[in-house]
Design an enzyme around this catalytic site. Structure first.
Site, PDB file in Angstrom:
ATOM      1  NE  ARG A  50      -5.368   3.579   2.714  1.00 53.85           N
ATOM      2  CZ  ARG A  50      -5.865   2.595   1.963  1.00 53.85           C
ATOM      3  NH1 ARG A  50      -5.876   2.714   0.643  1.00 53.85           N
ATOM      4  NH2 ARG A  50      -6.340   1.497   2.514  1.00 53.85           N
ATOM      5  CG  MET A  75      -1.592   1.283   1.486  1.00 50.67           C
ATOM      6  SD  MET A  75      -2.746   1.320   2.876  1.00 50.67           S
ATOM      7  CE  MET A  75      -1.805   0.700   4.228  1.00 50.67           C
ATOM      8  N   PRO A  76       0.997   1.934  -1.125  1.00 46.32           N
ATOM      9  CG  PRO A  76       0.916   2.700  -3.330  1.00 46.32           C
ATOM     10  CD  PRO A  76       0.507   1.570  -2.440  1.00 46.32           C
ATOM     11  CB  ILE A  77       1.563   6.192   2.493  1.00 51.93           C
ATOM     12  CG1 ILE A  77       0.820   4.971   3.045  1.00 51.93           C
ATOM     13  CG2 ILE A  77       1.093   7.483   3.158  1.00 51.93           C
ATOM     14  CD1 ILE A  77       1.130   4.684   4.497  1.00 51.93           C
ATOM     15  CB  ILE A 134      -1.236  -0.716  -7.420  1.00 50.75           C
ATOM     16  CG1 ILE A 134      -1.042   0.811  -7.443  1.00 50.75           C
ATOM     17  CG2 ILE A 134       0.098  -1.439  -7.286  1.00 50.75           C
ATOM     18  CD1 ILE A 134      -0.409   1.388  -6.200  1.00 50.75           C
TER      19      ILE A 134
END
Length: 64
Positions: A40, A1-3, A34
Site C-alpha cells: 500500500r 502488508m507494508p504501508i 513480496i
C-alpha cells in the site's frame, strides 16, 4: 502488508504520482520479495504554505 507513507509538496501531475506509486511498489516487492498486491502506498500532498523550511513556509522561502 507494508504501508509506505510519502509526503510531498503539492503540484505534481497525476501521471507523476502514479509513477511514484508504481516505482515504490516495485522497490518494496523486490526488496522484501513480496507480491505487489500486498503493498500500500499513501501519498499526501501538502500545500507550499503548510510546509516549513528554516522558519519560513516553502512559498516564502522560495521568494526570499
Amino acid at each position: 502488508m507494508p504501508i509506505v507513507n510519502i509526503q510531498i509538496l503539492e503540484g505534481r501531475s497525476e501521471e507523476k504520482i502514479k509513477e511514484v506509486i508504481s516505482n515504490v511498489t516495485g522497490v518494496m516487492c523486490t526488496t522484501l520479495n513480496i507480491p505487489k498486491e500486498t503493498v500500500r502506498v499513501v501519498i499526501t500532498e501538502t500545500p507550499k504554505t503548510h510546509w516549513g523550511i528554516g522558519g519560513l513556509s516553502v512559498s516564502d522561502y522560495a521568494n526570499r
